[in-house]
Design an enzyme around this catalytic site. Structure first.
Site, PDB file in Angstrom:
ATOM      1  N   ASP A  25     -95.307-102.196 -41.926  1.00 21.73           N
ATOM      2  CA  ASP A  25     -95.561-103.360 -42.771  1.00 21.73           C
ATOM      3  C   ASP A  25     -96.311-102.920 -44.031  1.00 21.73           C
ATOM      4  O   ASP A  25     -97.359-102.276 -43.925  1.00 21.73           O
ATOM      5  CB  ASP A  25     -96.401-104.365 -41.957  1.00 21.73           C
ATOM      6  N   GLU A  74     -83.884 -99.397 -40.885  1.00 17.10           N
ATOM      7  CA  GLU A  74     -83.152 -98.520 -41.810  1.00 17.10           C
ATOM      8  C   GLU A  74     -81.664 -98.887 -41.803  1.00 17.10           C
ATOM      9  O   GLU A  74     -81.036 -99.009 -42.858  1.00 17.10           O
ATOM     10  CB  GLU A  74     -83.348 -97.081 -41.338  1.00 17.10           C
ATOM     11  N   ASP A 108     -88.834 -98.438 -47.063  1.00 16.27           N
ATOM     12  CA  ASP A 108     -88.005 -99.024 -48.115  1.00 16.27           C
ATOM     13  C   ASP A 108     -88.894 -99.488 -49.262  1.00 16.27           C
ATOM     14  O   ASP A 108     -88.401 -99.861 -50.316  1.00 16.27           O
ATOM     15  CB  ASP A 108     -87.254-100.244 -47.554  1.00 16.27           C
ATOM     16  N   GLU A 121     -83.863 -99.184 -36.586  1.00 10.46           N
ATOM     17  CA  GLU A 121     -83.178-100.486 -36.727  1.00 10.46           C
ATOM     18  C   GLU A 121     -83.312-101.017 -38.152  1.00 10.46           C
ATOM     19  O   GLU A 121     -82.354-101.514 -38.741  1.00 10.46           O
ATOM     20  CB  GLU A 121     -83.766-101.558 -35.788  1.00 10.46           C
ATOM     21  N   GLU A 162     -95.073 -91.867 -32.214  1.00  7.85           N
ATOM     22  CA  GLU A 162     -94.495 -92.768 -33.221  1.00  7.85           C
ATOM     23  C   GLU A 162     -95.297 -94.071 -33.211  1.00  7.85           C
ATOM     24  O   GLU A 162     -95.569 -94.624 -32.136  1.00  7.85           O
ATOM     25  CB  GLU A 162     -93.024 -93.054 -32.857  1.00  7.85           C
TER      26      GLU A 162
HETATM   27  C1  LIG Z   1     -91.201-103.351 -39.776  1.00 11.07           C
HETATM   28  S1  LIG Z   1     -91.146-102.954 -38.101  1.00 11.07           S
HETATM   29  C2  LIG Z   1     -90.304-101.401 -38.074  1.00 11.07           C
HETATM   30  C3  LIG Z   1     -89.785-101.065 -36.707  1.00 11.07           C
HETATM   31  C4  LIG Z   1     -89.090 -99.692 -36.608  1.00 11.07           C
HETATM   32  N1  LIG Z   1     -90.016 -98.624 -36.907  1.00 11.07           N
HETATM   33  C5  LIG Z   1     -87.902 -99.616 -37.518  1.00 11.07           C
HETATM   34  O1  LIG Z   1     -87.966 -98.879 -38.511  1.00 11.07           O
HETATM   35  O2  LIG Z   1     -86.899-100.279 -37.249  1.00 11.07           O
HETATM   36  C6  LIG Z   1     -92.816-102.489 -37.786  1.00 11.07           C
HETATM   37  C7  LIG Z   1     -93.149-102.438 -36.302  1.00 11.07           C
HETATM   38  O3  LIG Z   1     -94.479-101.971 -36.145  1.00 11.07           O
HETATM   39  C8  LIG Z   1     -95.132-102.720 -35.143  1.00 11.07           C
HETATM   40  N2  LIG Z   1     -96.561-102.673 -35.496  1.00 11.07           N
HETATM   41  C9  LIG Z   1     -97.176-103.333 -36.497  1.00 11.07           C
HETATM   42  N3  LIG Z   1     -98.467-103.005 -36.569  1.00 11.07           N
HETATM   43  C10 LIG Z   1     -98.676-102.091 -35.594  1.00 11.07           C
HETATM   44  C11 LIG Z   1     -99.813-101.375 -35.147  1.00 11.07           C
HETATM   45  N4  LIG Z   1    -100.988-101.542 -35.724  1.00 11.07           N
HETATM   46  N5  LIG Z   1     -99.678-100.517 -34.108  1.00 11.07           N
HETATM   47  C12 LIG Z   1     -98.468-100.360 -33.499  1.00 11.07           C
HETATM   48  N6  LIG Z   1     -97.352-101.012 -33.879  1.00 11.07           N
HETATM   49  C13 LIG Z   1     -97.458-101.865 -34.903  1.00 11.07           C
HETATM   50  C14 LIG Z   1     -94.523-104.104 -35.236  1.00 11.07           C
HETATM   51  O4  LIG Z   1     -94.635-104.817 -34.036  1.00 11.07           O
HETATM   52  C15 LIG Z   1     -93.084-103.799 -35.620  1.00 11.07           C
HETATM   53  O5  LIG Z   1     -92.231-103.713 -34.503  1.00 11.07           O
END
Ligand SMILES: C[S@@+](CC[C@H](N)C(=O)[O-])C[C@H]1O[C@@H](n2cnc3c(N)ncnc32)[C@H](O)[C@@H]1O
Length: 233
Positions: free
Chosen positions: A137, A213, A171, A211, A63
């Site tokens: 993101d 979602e 989303d 989280e 993941e």
């Molecule tokens: C918008 S959050 C979503 C978190 C979780 N997947 C959720 O749906 O609740 C995106 C997560 O991806 C991590 N992230 C961003 N760029 C990343 C990368 N290049 N490699 C690994 N994790 C990354 C961020 O630190 C953040 O916790």
């Protein structure tokens, strides 16, 4: 913030240059050696032999961007016969994921502090059975930085088994449409499922919430997009 101790070079795992102060959760990653790995050399040494790490022959799922770990933990509780390697960058989120894993006494999950762009550095050929990317993101205006783009599929050409899948939830309607379009241009992959309303689809019952979602559902009643792309050759 914890002040820099000149004799402590723990920061070197995460940064090129020292900083004046560090997020205390950076040091606290050490509290859960059984659930968090932050040393790239150790991760890379398991390339092609992650089953030895988990001490079983069960399939390995990865993941990217696991946040505070709810999806990883939910999947590991639901599928005890799978191993789950979750990549996250933020120290506090990694710490929280590990704390919850310990509480649940899970033995099929590992959180690693690693960039999703580096899959081929620590995963062997056809080593994984699936990749989950939940609510990444969308990089609005800077889409070239998105995690899901052609480069990701070049990595999956190497590390994903044939028949293995990429599972993507978002989303962000435009990200969803862009990935649908991208999937049509990929020679080795086939779009096998997509919906712009996961929670009112046949996949809803099996869905494990993340989280983000949960937040979107509770606060904004936003539709969730979902895609499965299978590696066919
Ligand atoms: C918008 S959050 C979503 C978190 C979780 N997947 C959720 O749906 O609740 C995106 C997560 O991806 C991590 N992230 C961003 N760029 C990343 C990368 N290049 N490699 C690994 N994790 C990354 C961020 O630190 C953040 O916790």
């Amino acid at each position: 913030m914890i002040k820099l101790d000149e004799n402590d070079d723990f920061w070197k795992h995460f940064f090129k240059n020292p900083k004046k102060a560090y997020n205390p959760y950076m040091y606290r990653l050490k509290e859960f050696p059984e659930y968090i790995m932050y040393d790239n050399e150790i991760m890379d040494s398991y390339k092609g032999r992650w089953n030895e790490y988990f001490k079983n022959d069960n399939p390995i799922y990865v993941e990217i961007g696991s946040g505070s770990g709810n999806f990883a933990l939910g999947m590991c509780e639901k599928y005890r016969d799978r191993n789950h390697i979750a990549l996250e960058l933020r120290f506090k989120r990694l710490h929280s994921s590990a704390r919850k894993s310990k509480k649940l006494n899970l033995s099929n999950v590992l959180f690693i502090r690693r960039f999703g762009e580096e899959l081929t550095e620590f995963l062997g050929e056809c080593e994984i059975s699936g990749l989950y990317i939940n609510f990444p993101d969308p990089w609005e205006g800077n889409e070239k930085n998105r995690i899901i783009q052609e480069n990701l599929f070049s990595s999956l050409d190497k590390v994903l088994k044939i028949g293995g899948k990429l599972f993507f939830k978002t989303d962000h309607d435009k990200y969803y449409e862009d990935v649908l379009q991208l999937s049509g241009n990929l020679e080795n992959y086939k779009l096998v499922y997509h919906t712009s309303d996961l929670h009112n689809s046949e996949k809803a019952e099996d869905n494990v919430l993340t989280e983000f979602e949960q937040l979107f559902l509770n606060k904004f009643q936003k539709n969730i997009n979902y895609i499965e792309i299978e590696k066919i050759k």
